[in-house]
Enzyme design. Structure first.
Site, mmCIF file in Angstrom:
data_model
loop_
_atom_site.group_PDB
_atom_site.id
_atom_site.type_symbol
_atom_site.label_atom_id
_atom_site.label_comp_id
_atom_site.label_asym_id
_atom_site.label_seq_id
_atom_site.Cartn_x
_atom_site.Cartn_y
_atom_site.Cartn_z
ATOM 1 N N ASP A 3 -8.699 14.217 41.849
ATOM 2 C CA ASP A 3 -9.087 15.546 41.400
ATOM 3 C C ASP A 3 -10.292 15.371 40.466
ATOM 4 O OD1 ASP A 3 -8.901 18.355 40.827
ATOM 5 O OD2 ASP A 3 -7.965 17.805 38.917
ATOM 6 N N ASP A 53 -4.128 15.727 37.365
ATOM 7 C CA ASP A 53 -3.547 15.975 36.048
ATOM 8 C C ASP A 53 -2.930 17.351 35.893
ATOM 9 O OD1 ASP A 53 -5.996 17.452 35.930
ATOM 10 O OD2 ASP A 53 -5.806 17.468 33.747
ATOM 11 N N ASP A 106 -2.198 20.067 40.988
ATOM 12 C CA ASP A 106 -2.222 18.755 41.630
ATOM 13 C C ASP A 106 -0.829 18.263 42.016
ATOM 14 O OD1 ASP A 106 -5.021 18.376 41.377
ATOM 15 O OD2 ASP A 106 -4.754 17.843 39.269
#
Length: 597
Positions: free
Chosen positions: A304, A492, A496
């Site tokens: 990410d 995080d 996600d």
């Protein structure tokens, strides 16, 4: 504990047998006692072996059972006693090694915060951390644990976060700085405001991870069991040939005594537990042994962007007034209006301003999701927030960056932009992952394509997928071909969590990340450092290398001893002593996985 009791009972039987044979001169009763003890152990091992076979796995207990029965059958009961000591002692040593290797993980449970000093109407009351509510004010005295997640509203101090992040150096925390539950206040009392309930706080989330982390055997441990198939056949062939050539059944027992499979049973699990302990000391929680093996063989990694490759903590970039006012004054007025807000941008504004320059607030009105309107001590009314909230009628162009707009006394005064900075360790992390054999690096982000490609170019990622919803990330992960797996996903945030769960190995940046991400991940990075991702892969590879070496060393030594024993020059009792040495060597070698190199 069960194995330790068995070992103690076996030693007791040995002591009694020695007394009967050499002090009371009753060798027959000593032989009967050892034979009974050996028969009971062999029976219990046979039952366990049947259970193992029913579960679909091949165990290595057959060799140990045969060695005990063979030595008893040919009257070598002292050798049988040594085999019993070897087996029960090996299991007991495994328990000790597992306890020693997992000590760092259990420290989290031992230090869990239990009580808090809540401030109510200028009075302090001690309450359970479970009773704290968001918005409560809590006093943290020197040497005490932070009970729940929050931020400082009065005072400053040094905090020890080593149990959470692995960072030994105390961290200075001042006004508006975030505090993680489980960190230790060092020198002066501070007052904090609660931001998360106990069940959602960082430390409690980590404790749940530890409590639910089962030391599941990795696939490699099952491979160690598969080594037992050829190993068992080799042992029986060598023992059978030695018996056939010598015409002496004692030779059969002498070979099997040194063919004990303890190196196979113990070496790999101890190495995996040791590797997990080493990871914990480096601020990395690994939930299961299977994760170690997948990390060690990973070929692809997806990241990410926001909060993972970037800091995820927005800082003031540009202050642009549109009326006759200095940028510093515009920033000071906006920060004064936002100083009591818990919004992430409000904290960024306050951090960018000298706290002593903030004006007291006379009145405050906050519109959820839109902004705030504050009347300051200077008499000015300041409106800060989204464009439509601050100046719905003004024809001002919208900024592409994250922006707050400011109006003073209902006159549009300008805007302040924010930027999310690249983590300084990100480029080196990607380079290290390439060096470790991870050939494909991907970025999966919901951000716009232009920003995503700029960040990817800076860190060395070529495969970029922007504008992704959580379901899109899952589809992209599922499309990765098998020859590029196992795949690691690093993220995080709450968004996600699904992709972390769907990847072969999900790694959560858990120092400031969402609880959902941490709980759905296989690995949690406790320190806010992306470099720990490559560190986790390196530790996993070191661990698996040590595990393989420990198993193969044990097998090689055992086969050598079997060939020597087949000549008849090694008595059964001496062979049993040699086998004890082999087990110790294999276990001590496996414990090398605990060591940072």
């Amino acid at each position: 504990m069960k194995h330790t009791i068995k070992f103690a009972l076996t030693i007791s039987v040995g002591v009694i047998a020695l007394c009967l044979a050499f002090l009371l001169h009753e060798p027959l009763w000593a032989q009967i006692l050892v034979s009974l003890a050996g028969s009971l152990v062999a029976l219990s091992m046979f039952i366990e072996m049947i259970k193992t076979l029913k579960s679909g796995q091949y165990g290595v207990d057959l060799l140990a059972i045969t060695a005990i029965i063979a030595t008893l059958a040919v009257g070598e009961y002292w050798a049988a006693l040594m085999v019993l000591v070897m087996l029960t002692g090996g299991d007991s040593l495994e328990d000790y090694a597992a306890h020693k290797a997992g000590r760092e993980l259990k420290t989290l449970l031992d230090n869990s915060p239990q009580t808090a000093h809540r401030l109510v109407n200028d009075a302090v009351e001690d309450v359970s951390v479970d009773k704290l509510q968001v918005g409560d004010q809590v006093i943290i005295k020197p040497g005490e644990l932070v009970p729940v997640d929050g931020h400082i509203i009065a005072g400053s101090a040094l905090f020890d976060e080593s149990s959470l992040t692995g960072e030994s150096r105390p961290v200075e925390k001042a006004l508006n700085d975030e505090l993680m539950s489980g960190s230790v206040n060092g020198d002066t009392s501070v007052t904090m405001q609660v931001d998360q309930l106990a069940v959602n706080s960082q430390y409690q989330a980590i404790v749940r991870l530890v409590e639910t982390s089962a030391a599941q055997p990795a696939h490699f441990v099952r491979l160690a069991d598969r080594y037992a198939v050829p190993f068992t056949l080799v042992a029986y062939v060598i023992a059978g040939v030695a018996w056939w050539l010598s015409k002496d059944p004692v030779r059969f027992a002498e070979v099997l005594v040194v063919a004990s499979p303890c190196p196979l049973i113990l070496a790999a699990p101890i190495a995996l537990i040791s590797g997990m302990s080493r990871a914990s000391r480096n601020g990395i929680i690994v939930k299961a042994g299977t994760t170690i093996e997948k990390l060690a063989s990973a070929k692809s990694a997806a990241f990410d962007k926001t909060g993972t490759i970037t800091n995820g903590q927005l800082t003031v970039d540009q202050v642009v007034p549109v009326i006759g006012i200095a940028p510093t004054e515009l920033l000071q007025l906006a920060a004064s209006a936002e100083q009591e807000s818990s919004h992430i941008l409000a904290r960024s504004l306050v951090k960018a301003t000298q706290v002593e320059q903030l004006q007291p607030i006379e009145t405050l009105k906050e519109a959820t999701g839109a902004g705030v309107v504050a009347t300051l001590s200077s008499g000015q009314t300041v409106r800060v927030g989204k464009h439509q909230f601050v100046t719905p009628d003004a024809q001002q162009p919208l900024q592409e960056q994250t922006t707050v707009y400011v109006a003073i006394n209902e006159q549009y005064a300008g805007y302040i932009t924010f930027i999310d900075h690249l983590r300084p360790e990100a480029p080196a992390t990607m380079q290290t992952l390439h060096q470790l054999g991870i050939t494909r690096l991907m970025m999966l982000t919901g951000d716009q394509a232009t920003t995503a490609h700029q960040i990817a170019e800076q860190v060395g990622i070529d495969d970029v997928h922007a504008g992704c919803l959580p379901v899109d990330k899952i589809h992209l992960i599922e499309q990765v071909p098998q020859d590029q797996r196992p795949l690691i996903m690093v993220g995080d945030g709450v968004n996600d969590a699904p992709s972390l769960a769907s990847a072969d190995v999900g790694i959560a940046m858990g120092a400031h990340g969402a609880t959902a991400a941490s709980e759905s991940a296989d690995v949690v990075i406790l320190k806010d450092d992306l470099g720990r991702v490559s560190r986790a892969v390196q530790i996993a590879r070191d661990t698996m290398r040590v595990a393989r070496q420990a198993v193969l060393i044990g097998i090689a030594i055992c086969i050598g001893l079997m060939l020597i024993a087949s000549t008849g020059i090694v008595p059964a009792l001496v062979g049993a002593l040699f086998q004890e040495v082999v087990d110790t060597v294999s276990i001590l070698y496996a414990l090398r996985a605990r060591t940072d190199r």
